[in-house]
Design a protein around this motif. Sequence first.
Motif, PDB file in Angstrom:
ATOM      1  N   VAL A   1      -5.798   1.853  -8.194  1.00  0.00           N
ATOM      2  CA  VAL A   1      -6.087   2.932  -7.249  1.00  0.00           C
ATOM      3  C   VAL A   1      -7.133   2.425  -6.271  1.00  0.00           C
ATOM      4  CG1 VAL A   1      -6.956   5.284  -6.992  1.00  0.00           C
ATOM      5  CG2 VAL A   1      -5.538   4.689  -8.963  1.00  0.00           C
ATOM      6  N   LEU A   2      -6.850   2.567  -4.981  1.00  0.00           N
ATOM      7  CA  LEU A   2      -7.730   2.057  -3.937  1.00  0.00           C
ATOM      8  C   LEU A   2      -8.703   3.138  -3.475  1.00  0.00           C
ATOM      9  CD1 LEU A   2      -5.044   0.176  -1.804  1.00  0.00           C
ATOM     10  CD2 LEU A   2      -6.497  -0.757  -3.595  1.00  0.00           C
ATOM     11  N   PRO A   3      -9.886   2.749  -3.022  1.00  0.00           N
ATOM     12  CA  PRO A   3     -10.823   3.743  -2.485  1.00  0.00           C
ATOM     13  C   PRO A   3     -10.306   4.326  -1.180  1.00  0.00           C
ATOM     14  CG  PRO A   3     -11.658   1.528  -2.138  1.00  0.00           C
ATOM     15  CD  PRO A   3     -10.448   1.389  -3.017  1.00  0.00           C
TER      16      PRO A   3
ATOM     17  N   LYS B   1      -7.432   9.173 -15.196  1.00  0.00           N
ATOM     18  CA  LYS B   1      -8.214  10.159 -14.426  1.00  0.00           C
ATOM     19  C   LYS B   1      -8.210   9.844 -12.931  1.00  0.00           C
ATOM     20  CE  LYS B   1     -12.583   7.669 -15.241  1.00  0.00           C
ATOM     21  NZ  LYS B   1     -12.759   7.260 -13.851  1.00  0.00           N
ATOM     22  N   ASP B   2      -7.905   8.579 -12.578  1.00  0.00           N
ATOM     23  CA  ASP B   2      -7.881   8.210 -11.156  1.00  0.00           C
ATOM     24  C   ASP B   2      -6.559   8.547 -10.492  1.00  0.00           C
ATOM     25  OD1 ASP B   2     -10.423   7.243 -11.480  1.00  0.00           O
ATOM     26  OD2 ASP B   2      -9.825   5.135 -11.671  1.00  0.00           O
ATOM     27  N   LEU B   3      -5.566   8.908 -11.291  1.00  0.00           N
ATOM     28  CA  LEU B   3      -4.240   9.202 -10.737  1.00  0.00           C
ATOM     29  C   LEU B   3      -4.180  10.650 -10.283  1.00  0.00           C
ATOM     30  CD1 LEU B   3      -2.047   7.349 -13.396  1.00  0.00           C
ATOM     31  CD2 LEU B   3      -2.611   6.566 -11.081  1.00  0.00           C
ATOM     32  N   VAL B   4      -4.551  10.889  -9.035  1.00  0.00           N
ATOM     33  CA  VAL B   4      -4.521  12.236  -8.460  1.00  0.00           C
ATOM     34  C   VAL B   4      -3.650  12.200  -7.217  1.00  0.00           C
ATOM     35  CG1 VAL B   4      -6.766  12.914  -9.371  1.00  0.00           C
ATOM     36  CG2 VAL B   4      -6.650  11.750  -7.178  1.00  0.00           C
ATOM     37  N   PRO B   5      -2.875  13.255  -6.965  1.00  0.00           N
ATOM     38  CA  PRO B   5      -2.030  13.279  -5.763  1.00  0.00           C
ATOM     39  C   PRO B   5      -2.856  13.069  -4.497  1.00  0.00           C
ATOM     40  CG  PRO B   5      -1.438  15.052  -7.260  1.00  0.00           C
ATOM     41  CD  PRO B   5      -2.677  14.438  -7.818  1.00  0.00           C
ATOM     42  N   GLY B   6      -2.322  12.220  -3.614  1.00  0.00           N
ATOM     43  CA  GLY B   6      -3.011  11.913  -2.372  1.00  0.00           C
ATOM     44  C   GLY B   6      -3.793  10.616  -2.401  1.00  0.00           C
ATOM     45  N   ALA B   7      -3.993  10.039  -3.599  1.00  0.00           N
ATOM     46  CA  ALA B   7      -4.770   8.805  -3.707  1.00  0.00           C
ATOM     47  C   ALA B   7      -3.987   7.620  -3.141  1.00  0.00           C
ATOM     48  CB  ALA B   7      -5.131   8.543  -5.165  1.00  0.00           C
ATOM     49  N   ARG B   8      -4.741   6.674  -2.551  1.00  0.00           N
ATOM     50  CA  ARG B   8      -4.113   5.424  -2.104  1.00  0.00           C
ATOM     51  C   ARG B   8      -3.987   4.474  -3.280  1.00  0.00           C
ATOM     52  NH1 ARG B   8      -5.974   1.927   2.543  1.00  0.00           N
ATOM     53  NH2 ARG B   8      -7.814   1.756   1.224  1.00  0.00           N
ATOM     54  N   VAL B   9      -2.821   3.836  -3.395  1.00  0.00           N
ATOM     55  CA  VAL B   9      -2.583   2.920  -4.516  1.00  0.00           C
ATOM     56  C   VAL B   9      -1.959   1.640  -3.993  1.00  0.00           C
ATOM     57  CG1 VAL B   9      -2.351   4.740  -6.256  1.00  0.00           C
ATOM     58  CG2 VAL B   9      -0.345   4.011  -4.946  1.00  0.00           C
ATOM     59  N   SER B  10      -2.136   0.562  -4.784  1.00  0.00           N
ATOM     60  CA  SER B  10      -1.454  -0.695  -4.477  1.00  0.00           C
ATOM     61  C   SER B  10      -0.257  -0.831  -5.403  1.00  0.00           C
ATOM     62  CB  SER B  10      -2.413  -1.877  -4.649  1.00  0.00           C
ATOM     63  OG  SER B  10      -2.863  -1.955  -5.987  1.00  0.00           O
ATOM     64  N   LEU B  11       0.873  -1.272  -4.845  1.00  0.00           N
ATOM     65  CA  LEU B  11       2.134  -1.341  -5.577  1.00  0.00           C
ATOM     66  C   LEU B  11       2.617  -2.782  -5.649  1.00  0.00           C
ATOM     67  CD1 LEU B  11       3.910   1.623  -3.719  1.00  0.00           C
ATOM     68  CD2 LEU B  11       2.552   1.747  -5.823  1.00  0.00           C
TER      69      LEU B  11
ATOM     70  N   ILE C   1       0.853  -1.194   0.000  1.00  0.00           N
ATOM     71  CA  ILE C   1       0.000   0.000   0.000  1.00  0.00           C
ATOM     72  C   ILE C   1       0.884   1.238   0.000  1.00  0.00           C
ATOM     73  CG2 ILE C   1      -1.814   1.254   1.211  1.00  0.00           C
ATOM     74  CD1 ILE C   1      -2.704  -1.363   0.082  1.00  0.00           C
ATOM     75  N   GLY C   2       0.564   2.185  -0.858  1.00  0.00           N
ATOM     76  CA  GLY C   2       1.309   3.434  -0.920  1.00  0.00           C
ATOM     77  C   GLY C   2       0.387   4.599  -1.210  1.00  0.00           C
ATOM     78  N   SER C   3       0.955   5.786  -1.219  1.00  0.00           N
ATOM     79  CA  SER C   3       0.183   6.982  -1.549  1.00  0.00           C
ATOM     80  C   SER C   3       0.843   7.698  -2.721  1.00  0.00           C
ATOM     81  CB  SER C   3       0.085   7.921  -0.342  1.00  0.00           C
ATOM     82  OG  SER C   3       1.375   8.323   0.085  1.00  0.00           O
ATOM     83  N   LEU C   4       0.037   8.264  -3.577  1.00  0.00           N
ATOM     84  CA  LEU C   4       0.519   8.940  -4.781  1.00  0.00           C
ATOM     85  C   LEU C   4       0.935  10.361  -4.438  1.00  0.00           C
ATOM     86  CD1 LEU C   4       0.787   8.306  -7.821  1.00  0.00           C
ATOM     87  CD2 LEU C   4      -1.443   9.353  -8.133  1.00  0.00           C
ATOM     88  N   ARG C   5       2.176  10.710  -4.747  1.00  0.00           N
ATOM     89  CA  ARG C   5       2.696  12.043  -4.443  1.00  0.00           C
ATOM     90  C   ARG C   5       2.545  13.004  -5.617  1.00  0.00           C
ATOM     91  NH1 ARG C   5       5.857  12.895   0.051  1.00  0.00           N
ATOM     92  NH2 ARG C   5       5.096  11.525   1.720  1.00  0.00           N
TER      93      ARG C   5
END
Length: 398
Positions: free
Chosen positions: A119-121, A99-109, A66-70
């Motif tokens: 992109v995770l909810p 369109k789901d790639l926005v800074p602050g979004a949770r993502v799985s790596l 789990i990570g966060s998009l910077r």
Amino acid sequence: MPEQSETEELKAKIIALEERNVRLMEDLQNAENEKRYSESELFRLQKDLARVRSELERLKSPPLVIGSLRDVLPDNKVIVKSTTGPDFIVSVSQYVPAKDLVPGARVSLNKQTLAVMEVLPAPLDPVVTGAEIMEKPDLTYDDIGGLKDQMVELREAVEDPLLRPELYKKVGIQPPKGVLLVGPPGTGKTLMAKAVANATNATFIRLVGSELVQKYIGEGARLVRELFELAKEKAPSIVFIDEIDSVGAKRADVATSGDREVQRTLMQLLSELDGFTPSGDVKIIGATNRPDILDDALLRPGRFDRIIEVGLPDAEGREQIFKIHLARMSVSKKVDVKKIAEASEGASGAQIKNICTEAGMLCIRDNRDTITPEDFEAARVKVLENKKKDTVPAYLYG
């Protein structure tokens, strides 16, 4: 005669052949049915096999981090911060919508390459999600008595901006951002908030201030952020924070670690209140019976713009409240509501309801189905007069 015997023999053979043919047709039909059943079972087993294989593949797949998009970079690259430590520049899977790639979004790596897989909810704490009242409150303005002036002020600050925002635009003013209900316990502060939510068809989100105070550092502030995120998602919505003094008390110079965590939660609450536009679809209502200990920053205009005092009802208000409760009760014609209201001086709305309940219980105790004036008088004495006395048993003093 030989010819007749031969004819009968042929008829018997024909009948036997026809019977055999019928049996063979029945056997054929049974075979066809068994074939169709076997084919359906085979199809079901193939589906189960495919499901088991996919489940095995899923279980054998490597775990995701789990990570966060910077930040989002050109050439399908992004900057992510993983839970394992530093920031990384990684690639994005082609199946992830841009369109789901926005800074602050949770993502799985991916664990090996740290590539973004999906992109995770955004998560919401169960405390926050449980605060949403799924069904619309069934309380209406007609169920509230003795608070006519206070309801006018609350409706102006909450209902009108949600239902008739054009009025404020025509006049050229901004509606109040937040409303603070101040008054003793049992005077109807929560009932007022529920009635407004019913009239506006807004999502009603109710949370007690003490639920925002958490054990670990930063947890209370996170709950406040998620609470207001939920309110934005469910807009139009009304956020009702009851007992707000438990999280909004004045900040002291000398404080323990627990007090400092409460102050962090308060600062996050102040920040969220500043982040809302007055003309938005989210309204904030706070309630407290200790306004004297609230922090001055919480009370300044721009956060809680309107403070409504909800005091004890007067004689006319008490009469209205009694009539609301008595409308659903079996009451004798001898009961004088005005007289009972005048005798119940100093009673809150909750105590008036308690008086009606006690009167009904006294009626049931005597196996009657109609409540008399004597029942109300006994209930009034029990609820009001006896509670004024010191009722602590002597043995508790040691």
